[in-house]
Design a protein around this motif. Structure first.
Motif, short mmCIF file in Angstrom:
data_model
loop_
_atom_site.label_atom_id
_atom_site.label_comp_id
_atom_site.label_asym_id
_atom_site.label_seq_id
_atom_site.Cartn_x
_atom_site.Cartn_y
_atom_site.Cartn_z
N LEU A 225 0.83 -1.20 0.00
CA LEU A 225 0.00 0.00 0.00
C LEU A 225 0.87 1.26 0.00
O LEU A 225 0.58 2.22 -0.72
N GLY A 226 1.95 1.27 0.79
CA GLY A 226 2.85 2.41 0.79
C GLY A 226 3.49 2.64 -0.56
O GLY A 226 3.59 3.78 -1.04
N ALA A 227 3.92 1.55 -1.23
CA ALA A 227 4.52 1.68 -2.56
C ALA A 227 3.47 2.11 -3.59
O ALA A 227 3.77 2.89 -4.51
N LEU A 228 2.25 1.61 -3.46
CA LEU A 228 1.20 1.97 -4.40
C LEU A 228 0.82 3.45 -4.28
O LEU A 228 0.56 4.13 -5.29
N LEU A 229 0.80 3.98 -3.06
CA LEU A 229 0.53 5.41 -2.88
C LEU A 229 1.62 6.26 -3.51
O LEU A 229 1.35 7.29 -4.13
N ALA A 230 2.87 5.82 -3.38
CA ALA A 230 3.97 6.54 -4.02
C ALA A 230 3.82 6.52 -5.54
O ALA A 230 4.07 7.53 -6.21
N LEU A 231 3.40 5.39 -6.09
CA LEU A 231 3.17 5.30 -7.53
C LEU A 231 2.05 6.23 -7.97
O LEU A 231 2.16 6.93 -8.99
N GLY A 232 0.95 6.27 -7.20
CA GLY A 232 -0.15 7.17 -7.55
C GLY A 232 0.25 8.63 -7.51
O GLY A 232 -0.09 9.42 -8.41
N LEU A 233 1.01 9.03 -6.50
CA LEU A 233 1.47 10.41 -6.42
C LEU A 233 2.43 10.75 -7.55
O LEU A 233 2.38 11.86 -8.10
N SER A 234 3.28 9.82 -7.92
CA SER A 234 4.22 10.06 -9.02
C SER A 234 3.48 10.20 -10.35
O SER A 234 3.81 11.07 -11.17
#
Length: 555
Positions: free
Chosen positions: A76-85
């Motif tokens: 979930l933490g990595a997916l949020l970073a992907l969405g923000l990027s």
């Protein structure tokens, strides 16, 4: 992010808006565009991208340890970073770039097309690796600790991709080195893991020291630590201290990309879990190329630095590719492939083909992440394939015809592109010829006397396809990033000498590779294969010099 804010109740939406306004007051140093943008609270999504994995990592002692599925929380933490990027890149296309300075301009970050592209690439690769690790390490001892370290490393690499000053780059590099060492020692009882971590720390740390010295010299020379604030003189050339700084930058980039002869550590990181190898080869080892691209105007102003990149990069590419062909283990072959690919990227930088080097980073990251994560299934797939019959061995005339045909097709396609879209630089044409020389090996097999016509057609089409792909992707890279990076320098005596040297070296290796089946059974060839399979024992020499063997004796 927008959808998340809209779905919150009104009271919580008010608190979120107040938090964003507080962030604007804490970081008032923004780009001029950001101040006048109606989307000011949301344009910093790229600056926020490193935060979700970092927060999960910081809270990992409780958040991951007490979770039933720590891998899902990490994903979930990595997916949020992907969405923000992804949102940051989309917003960049709509509203323009933005700058963020922490306290002073010494530590600053910049969202622009190159940084946003790299950040989205790292976020995507990081999410894929974290998702793979969720099942790969499910139930393993130290699972939560692994996810904490991996997420913290992902956060540091995300920050590196948008760093806009040398201090920010240095801090990110140091954080990556510290965290990656911990990941390489995830199985501390393995002697090979300790040896790889020891060599990695020495090489990566030496690169950080070189970069710190380069930053100090550049500050003395130009009085600015920002990557965009350095005013490179075009008439008088670089000051003496700045020339030493550029040499240190090139040294740091070569060390971080595992260039010859300090490449041994990258072939031993497979002792760490597979997700570590995948993320290192796909998202970390190319950071030396990112450093060169961010300082492209400065590096390009030093002909000596460009020449060094061509020679070191070209030799590393040839050495890595040759050794790779002798490896029997899939992951070891992939590691040597990384050495060769990073050398080729340094060669591209030395030729002044900066957009192509950036495109190479993107393509290599995606390919290498997939290759490492699917290496296990690849072994099973190869084992299940029906063994083919004897491979057609090309004779001397077939090899000669193959190279002439491949180069002839390349010349025709190059002329057509020049007439339609404009002439290319000598460096770009030379690089394309090097790529076609590699394809000529396949064409030689297709032109062998024993080769069926279907194989001949396929190999010729492969040569034509490689040429079309090269010029097509070159145009794409120029369209995406060409306006932000310096163009290839006008070819003078030094540039032509380097071009001829690179072409001759790659042509010689390609011809030897094509004709190797003719004398592969000679005893001398068998002995040479053994030496090459061991990397000419350079890694053992590095172990002896750095004390790597002593790491085996530690408990």
């Amino acid at each position: 992010m927008i959808a998340a804010i809209v779905l919150f109740p009104a009271r919580k939406r008010s608190k979120i808006c107040n938090f964003l306004e507080l962030g604007q007051r804490l970081f008032p140093d923004r780009s001029t565009h950001l101040k006048g943008s109606t989307m000011a609270p949301l344009i910093e999504a790229g600056f926020l991208a490193p935060l979700p994995p970092l927060l999960v990592a910081v809270l990992g002692a409780t958040l991951l340890r007490d979770a039933r599925r720590p891998g899902s929380v990490a994903e979930l933490g990595a997916l949020l970073a992907l969405g923000l990027s992804a949102f940051s890149l989309a917003d960049l296309l709509l509203t323009g770039s933005a700058t963020l300075a922490l306290g002073t301009t010494a530590v600053s970050f910049h969202i622009e097309p190159i940084g946003a592209t790299l950040q989205l690439l790292i976020a995507f690769v990081g999410w894929v690796v974290v998702r793979y690790a969720r099942t790969y390490l499910a139930g393993a001892r130290g699972e939560s600790r692994f996810h904490v370290l991996l997420l913290a490393t992902l956060s540091a690499v995300l920050a590196l991709s948008v760093a806009a000053s040398l201090p920010a780059l240095i801090l990110a590099f140091m954080a990556i080195g510290t965290l990656l060492r911990r990941l390489l020692l995830f199985f501390p009882a393995r002697p090979a893991a300790r040896r790889a971590a020891t060599k990695f720390t020495l090489v990566w740390g030496a690169a950080d020291v070189a970069l710190v010295l380069a930053a100090a010299l550049l500050w003395i020379s130009f009085g600015d630590g920002g990557l965009t604030g350095i005013d490179v003189p075009t008439q008088s050339g670089l000051p003496v201290l700045a020339q030493f700084a550029v040499a240190l930058v090139v040294l740091a980039a070569a060390l971080k990309t595992a260039a010859f002869p300090l490449h041994g550590w990258v072939t031993e990181v497979m002792e760490a879990p597979t997700p570590v190898s995948a993320f290192l080869h796909a998202g970390i080892i190319n950071s030396g190329g990112v450093l060169l691209i961010k300082l492209a105007p400065l590096v390009g102003a030093s002909p000596g630095a460009m020449a060094a990149l061509v020679m070191v990069g070209g030799f590393t590419a040839l050495f890595g590719a040759t050794v790779m062909l002798t490896q029997s283990a899939v992951k070891t072959a992939l590691a040597w492939s990384t050495v060769a690919q990073m050398g080729f990227m340094l060669l591209q930088c030395g030729l002044g083909l900066w957009p192509l080097a950036l495109l190479h980073i993107v393509a290599h990251s995606l390919y290498k992440a997939h290759a490492f994560l699917s290496s296990g299934s690849a072994v099973l797939a190869v084992a299940s394939v029906r063994r083919p019959g004897p491979v057609a061995v090309p004779g001397t005339l077939a090899v000669a015809r193959a190279f002439l045909l491949a180069l002839g097709l390349y010349a025709v396609v190059a002329l057509a592109f020049d007439l339609l879209l404009g002439a290319k630089s000598a460096q770009a044409l030379a690089l394309g010829a090097i790529l076609v020389l590699g394809v000529a090996y396949l064409v030689a097999q297709g032109l062998a006397d024993a080769a069926p016509r279907a194989l001949t057609r396929r190999t010729v089409l492969a040569s034509l396809g490689a040429t079309l792909a090269y010029f097509g992707f070159h145009r794409l890279a120029d369209w995406l990033w060409g306006g932000l990076l310096p163009g290839a320098p006008l070819a003078g005596p030094l540039e032509w000498a380097l071009i001829v040297l690179a072409l001759a070296s790659f042509a010689l290796v390609a011809i030897v590779q094509a004709m190797f089946p003719l004398w592969a059974h000679h005893p001398a060839a068998a002995g040479l294969r053994v030496h090459l399979a061991n990397g000419l024992y350079l890694n053992a020499i590095l172990d002896r010099l750095t004390g790597g063997f002593r790491a085996d004796a530690k408990p």
